[in-house]
Write a protein that holds these residues in place. Structure first.
Motif, PDB file in Angstrom:
ATOM      1  N   PRO A 227       0.830  -1.219   0.000  1.00  0.00           N
ATOM      2  CA  PRO A 227       0.000   0.000   0.000  1.00  0.00           C
ATOM      3  C   PRO A 227       0.858   1.260   0.000  1.00  0.00           C
ATOM      4  CG  PRO A 227      -0.860  -1.595   1.559  1.00  0.00           C
ATOM      5  CD  PRO A 227       0.456  -2.142   1.080  1.00  0.00           C
ATOM      6  N   GLY A 228       0.604   2.136  -0.963  1.00  0.00           N
ATOM      7  CA  GLY A 228       1.344   3.388  -1.053  1.00  0.00           C
ATOM      8  C   GLY A 228       2.701   3.284  -1.723  1.00  0.00           C
ATOM      9  N   GLU A 229       3.097   2.080  -2.073  1.00  0.00           N
ATOM     10  CA  GLU A 229       4.412   1.889  -2.691  1.00  0.00           C
ATOM     11  C   GLU A 229       4.357   2.190  -4.182  1.00  0.00           C
ATOM     12  OE1 GLU A 229       7.752  -1.509  -2.184  1.00  0.00           O
ATOM     13  OE2 GLU A 229       5.915  -2.204  -3.168  1.00  0.00           O
ATOM     14  N   LYS A 230       5.402   2.815  -4.683  1.00  0.00           N
ATOM     15  CA  LYS A 230       5.525   3.086  -6.113  1.00  0.00           C
ATOM     16  C   LYS A 230       6.593   2.174  -6.701  1.00  0.00           C
ATOM     17  CE  LYS A 230       3.988   7.899  -6.025  1.00  0.00           C
ATOM     18  NZ  LYS A 230       4.336   9.293  -6.388  1.00  0.00           N
ATOM     19  N   LEU A 231       6.260   1.573  -7.837  1.00  0.00           N
ATOM     20  CA  LEU A 231       7.156   0.612  -8.479  1.00  0.00           C
ATOM     21  C   LEU A 231       7.786   1.213  -9.723  1.00  0.00           C
ATOM     22  CD1 LEU A 231       8.323  -2.274  -8.799  1.00  0.00           C
ATOM     23  CD2 LEU A 231       6.241  -2.856 -10.080  1.00  0.00           C
ATOM     24  N   VAL A 232       9.102   1.186  -9.768  1.00  0.00           N
ATOM     25  CA  VAL A 232       9.860   1.574 -10.963  1.00  0.00           C
ATOM     26  C   VAL A 232      10.347   0.277 -11.619  1.00  0.00           C
ATOM     27  CG1 VAL A 232      11.859   2.821 -11.881  1.00  0.00           C
ATOM     28  CG2 VAL A 232      10.620   3.717  -9.879  1.00  0.00           C
ATOM     29  N   LEU A 233      10.058   0.091 -12.886  1.00  0.00           N
ATOM     30  CA  LEU A 233      10.518  -1.094 -13.612  1.00  0.00           C
ATOM     31  C   LEU A 233      11.565  -0.689 -14.632  1.00  0.00           C
ATOM     32  CD1 LEU A 233      10.183  -4.153 -14.038  1.00  0.00           C
ATOM     33  CD2 LEU A 233       8.470  -3.636 -15.795  1.00  0.00           C
ATOM     34  N   VAL A 234      12.768  -1.201 -14.466  1.00  0.00           N
ATOM     35  CA  VAL A 234      13.854  -0.961 -15.423  1.00  0.00           C
ATOM     36  C   VAL A 234      13.802  -2.062 -16.477  1.00  0.00           C
ATOM     37  CG1 VAL A 234      16.357  -0.815 -15.747  1.00  0.00           C
ATOM     38  CG2 VAL A 234      15.302   0.137 -13.682  1.00  0.00           C
ATOM     39  N   VAL A 235      13.673  -1.655 -17.721  1.00  0.00           N
ATOM     40  CA  VAL A 235      13.592  -2.602 -18.837  1.00  0.00           C
ATOM     41  C   VAL A 235      14.738  -2.299 -19.800  1.00  0.00           C
ATOM     42  CG1 VAL A 235      12.147  -3.487 -20.702  1.00  0.00           C
ATOM     43  CG2 VAL A 235      11.080  -2.668 -18.601  1.00  0.00           C
ATOM     44  N   GLY A 236      15.448  -3.325 -20.221  1.00  0.00           N
ATOM     45  CA  GLY A 236      16.547  -3.077 -21.135  1.00  0.00           C
ATOM     46  C   GLY A 236      17.312  -4.340 -21.468  1.00  0.00           C
ATOM     47  N   ASP A 237      18.560  -4.141 -21.883  1.00  0.00           N
ATOM     48  CA  ASP A 237      19.389  -5.275 -22.285  1.00  0.00           C
ATOM     49  C   ASP A 237      20.512  -5.479 -21.282  1.00  0.00           C
ATOM     50  OD1 ASP A 237      21.017  -3.134 -22.867  1.00  0.00           O
ATOM     51  OD2 ASP A 237      21.128  -3.484 -25.016  1.00  0.00           O
ATOM     52  N   SER A 238      21.705  -5.784 -21.751  1.00  0.00           N
ATOM     53  CA  SER A 238      22.814  -6.120 -20.857  1.00  0.00           C
ATOM     54  C   SER A 238      23.233  -4.964 -19.962  1.00  0.00           C
ATOM     55  CB  SER A 238      24.010  -6.615 -21.673  1.00  0.00           C
ATOM     56  OG  SER A 238      24.318  -5.710 -22.723  1.00  0.00           O
ATOM     57  N   PHE A 239      23.093  -3.721 -20.436  1.00  0.00           N
ATOM     58  CA  PHE A 239      23.438  -2.580 -19.597  1.00  0.00           C
ATOM     59  C   PHE A 239      22.531  -2.518 -18.378  1.00  0.00           C
ATOM     60  CE2 PHE A 239      25.781  -1.235 -23.285  1.00  0.00           C
ATOM     61  CZ  PHE A 239      26.788  -0.406 -22.800  1.00  0.00           C
ATOM     62  N   ALA A 240      21.254  -2.748 -18.590  1.00  0.00           N
ATOM     63  CA  ALA A 240      20.299  -2.713 -17.480  1.00  0.00           C
ATOM     64  C   ALA A 240      20.429  -3.942 -16.599  1.00  0.00           C
ATOM     65  CB  ALA A 240      18.878  -2.601 -18.025  1.00  0.00           C
ATOM     66  N   ALA A 241      20.756  -5.086 -17.202  1.00  0.00           N
ATOM     67  CA  ALA A 241      20.894  -6.322 -16.429  1.00  0.00           C
ATOM     68  C   ALA A 241      22.165  -6.328 -15.585  1.00  0.00           C
ATOM     69  CB  ALA A 241      20.885  -7.530 -17.366  1.00  0.00           C
ATOM     70  N   GLY A 242      23.132  -5.485 -15.952  1.00  0.00           N
ATOM     71  CA  GLY A 242      24.365  -5.384 -15.163  1.00  0.00           C
ATOM     72  C   GLY A 242      25.490  -6.265 -15.640  1.00  0.00           C
ATOM     73  N   HIS A 243      25.627  -6.408 -16.954  1.00  0.00           N
ATOM     74  CA  HIS A 243      26.739  -7.184 -17.511  1.00  0.00           C
ATOM     75  C   HIS A 243      28.061  -6.570 -17.034  1.00  0.00           C
ATOM     76  CE1 HIS A 243      28.203  -9.642 -21.178  1.00  0.00           C
ATOM     77  NE2 HIS A 243      29.245  -9.372 -20.418  1.00  0.00           N
ATOM     78  N   GLY A 244      28.887  -7.392 -16.393  1.00  0.00           N
ATOM     79  CA  GLY A 244      30.178  -6.934 -15.912  1.00  0.00           C
ATOM     80  C   GLY A 244      30.173  -6.378 -14.499  1.00  0.00           C
ATOM     81  N   ILE A 245      28.995  -6.209 -13.916  1.00  0.00           N
ATOM     82  CA  ILE A 245      28.886  -5.696 -12.549  1.00  0.00           C
ATOM     83  C   ILE A 245      28.863  -6.881 -11.592  1.00  0.00           C
ATOM     84  CG2 ILE A 245      27.497  -4.338 -10.947  1.00  0.00           C
ATOM     85  CD1 ILE A 245      28.796  -2.726 -13.207  1.00  0.00           C
ATOM     86  N   ASP A 246      29.921  -7.026 -10.798  1.00  0.00           N
ATOM     87  CA  ASP A 246      30.064  -8.193  -9.931  1.00  0.00           C
ATOM     88  C   ASP A 246      28.915  -8.327  -8.938  1.00  0.00           C
ATOM     89  OD1 ASP A 246      32.449  -8.557 -11.230  1.00  0.00           O
ATOM     90  OD2 ASP A 246      33.725  -8.058  -9.536  1.00  0.00           O
ATOM     91  N   ASN A 247      28.601  -7.245  -8.270  1.00  0.00           N
ATOM     92  CA  ASN A 247      27.557  -7.246  -7.240  1.00  0.00           C
ATOM     93  C   ASN A 247      26.317  -6.572  -7.797  1.00  0.00           C
ATOM     94  OD1 ASN A 247      25.934  -6.964  -4.987  1.00  0.00           O
ATOM     95  ND2 ASN A 247      27.591  -6.321  -3.637  1.00  0.00           N
ATOM     96  N   VAL A 248      25.218  -7.296  -7.832  1.00  0.00           N
ATOM     97  CA  VAL A 248      23.988  -6.753  -8.414  1.00  0.00           C
ATOM     98  C   VAL A 248      23.557  -5.469  -7.710  1.00  0.00           C
ATOM     99  CG1 VAL A 248      22.381  -8.043  -6.951  1.00  0.00           C
ATOM    100  CG2 VAL A 248      21.718  -7.471  -9.294  1.00  0.00           C
ATOM    101  N   ALA A 249      23.967  -5.290  -6.477  1.00  0.00           N
ATOM    102  CA  ALA A 249      23.610  -4.080  -5.734  1.00  0.00           C
ATOM    103  C   ALA A 249      24.257  -2.832  -6.326  1.00  0.00           C
ATOM    104  CB  ALA A 249      24.010  -4.225  -4.268  1.00  0.00           C
ATOM    105  N   ASP A 250      25.299  -3.006  -7.166  1.00  0.00           N
ATOM    106  CA  ASP A 250      25.983  -1.872  -7.785  1.00  0.00           C
ATOM    107  C   ASP A 250      25.407  -1.506  -9.149  1.00  0.00           C
ATOM    108  OD1 ASP A 250      27.778  -1.585  -5.676  1.00  0.00           O
ATOM    109  OD2 ASP A 250      29.141  -3.086  -6.501  1.00  0.00           O
TER     110      ASP A 250
END
Length: 343
Positions: A97-120
Motif C-alpha cells: 500500500p502506497g508503494e511506487k514501483l519503478v521497472l527498469v527494462v533493457g538489455d545487458s546494460f540494465a541487467a548489469g553485464h560486468g557488474i560483480d555485485n547486483v547491488a551496484d
C-alpha cells in the motif's frame, strides 16, 4: 579439469618413455644432454600447468561478447540472483500500500553485464536513492532489443508506476532485420580440431586465442558492424520499422498512465561516433513527449577507460552505474511533465 588430468597423464607417460629411452643410452654427453633437456621441458610444462590450473579455477573476467572461458567463470560466480521470470533480480511481488514501483527494462546494460555485485547496478542504486515508498525492479536480459523489451512490459506481473527504458544503440537490430538491412558481426571461431580442442577446453589457450583475435578479426568485425549500424539509423525503412517498435512501448505506458523515462546509452567506446544515433532516438522520444536522460552529452569527451568495466568489456562500470542512478533519481523525483507529442 578432466582435460588437464588427461594432459598430466599424457606427460607422465611421455616422461616414462623418455626416461626408458635415455636409460638405454651409454653414459656420456648424449645421455646427460638428454636428461637436461627433459628436465628443462618438464619445468616449462609444469609452469604452464600451474598457470592453466590457476586460470581455470580463479580467473573470472567478463567480456562484452561472453565468448571466453573467463567470462563464463564470471557469470557462474556473479550472475545471481535469477528469479522465476529469468531476470537477474529478486522475485516480483505485489506493490505494498502506497508503494511506487519503478521497472527498469533493457538489455545487458540494465541487467548489469560486468557488474560483480547486483547491488551496484544502476537500477539497484536508484532504488536505494529513492528510499522508502519506492521499489525498483528489473526486467532485462542480455541481447535484448526493443521488441523483447516491449514483450517484457506486457508480461510483467505488476503494472509499474514508472518505466525506465534503458535504450542502447544496437536496439535497432530487430528492425534492421525486418527491413532486410543486415547487421553482420562475424566472429571467427578457431579452425582445426586441435586448435578448437585447446581453445574450448584450456583456459590459457582460450585466453591467448581471444586476446589475439581482438587485435585481428574481432576488431575488423566490430568496425564493419558499427559502420552498418550508423547506416541503419538513416535508412528510412529501418527507422520506420524501429519507430513502430518504440511506439508500442510508448503507447503501452500511455494507455496505463505509466510514466516513461528513456535512458539513452551511447557506445562507451565511441560516444562521439554514436552521437548521431542517440540524437535521433532522443528526438523521437521528445517528439512523443517522453522524458529522456540522454547520456551522450554527459559522457562526451570522457576517457572510455574511466567508464567501462574492463579492456574487453565496454559495458558501464560501477562508477558510471552510480552516476546513471543519480541522473535517474533527479528525473523521477522531478514533477512529471504534461503528456504531449503525437500518439
Amino acid at each position: 579439469m578432466i582435460h588437464i588430468l588427461y594432459v598430466v597423464l599424457a606427460l607422465v607417460a611421455l616422461n616414462l618413455v623418455a626416461m626408458w629411452g635415455l636409460s638405454r643410452l651409454r653414459r656420456g654427453r648424449a645421455r646427460t644432454g638428454g636428461m637436461g633437456a627433459l628436465v628443462a621441458v618438464d619445468a616449462v610444462l609444469a609452469v604452464l600447468l600451474v598457470l592453466e590450473v590457476a586460470m581455470a579455477l580463479f580467473f573470472a573476467q567478463s567480456d562484452g561478447f561472453n565468448i571466453t572461458m573467463s567470462s563464463r567463470n564470471w557469470f557462474a560466480r556473479h550472475w545471481h540472483p535469477v528469479n522465476s521470470l529469468g531476470y537477474r533480480d529478486a522475485e516480483p511481488r505485489p506493490k505494498a500500500p502506497g508503494e511506487k514501483l519503478v521497472l527498469v527494462v533493457g538489455d545487458s546494460f540494465a541487467a548489469g553485464h560486468g557488474i560483480d555485485n547486483v547491488a551496484d547496478r544502476f537500477g539497484d542504486v536508484l532504488g536505494r536513492k529513492l528510499g522508502a515508498g519506492w521499489r525498483v525492479a528489473n526486467a532485462s536480459k542480455i541481447g535484448w532489443d526493443t521488441v523483447d523489451e516491449d514483450k517484457a512490459l506486457e508480461s510483467y506481473p505488476q503494472t509499474p508506476d514508472v518505466v525506465v527504458l534503458a535504450y542502447f544503440v544496437n536496439d535497432i537490430y530487430r528492425a534492421a532485420e525486418k527491413a532486410k538491412f543486415p547487421l553482420p558481426f562475424a566472429v571467427r571461431f578457431p579452425k582445426g580440431a586441435v586448435t578448437g580442442y585447446l581453445v574450448d577446453h584450456f583456459a590459457l589457450a582460450n585466453f591467448v586465442y581471444w586476446r589475439l583475435a581482438r587485435m585481428g578479426n574481432l576488431e575488423d568485425a566490430a568496425k564493419t558492424f558499427w559502420d552498418r549500424l550508423r547506416a541503419a539509423y538513416i535508412d528510412p525503412a529501418v527507422w520506420g520499422e524501429h519507430a513502430r517498435e518504440l511506439d508500442s512501448i510508448v503507447d503501452w505506458c500511455r494507455k496505463r498512465h505509466v510514466r516513461l523515462i528513456a535512458l539513452i546509452i551511447p557506445s562507451l567506446a565511441d560516444v562521439a561516433g554514436t552521437a548521431p544515433m542517440t540524437a535521433r532516438v532522443a528526438a523521437y522520444f521528445k517528439g512523443k513527449g517522453v522524458e529522456t536522460v540522454d547520456l551522450t552529452p554527459v559522457l562526451a569527451g570522457r576517457d572510455p577507460g574511466d567508464m567501462v568495466v574492463n579492456s574487453v568489456d565496454t559495458h558501464a562500470n560501477v562508477k558510471l552505474n552510480a552516476e546513471m542512478a543519480g541522473l535517474l533519481e533527479k528525473a523521477i523525483l522531478a514533477p512529471a511533465p504534461a503528456a504531449s507529442g503525437a500518439d
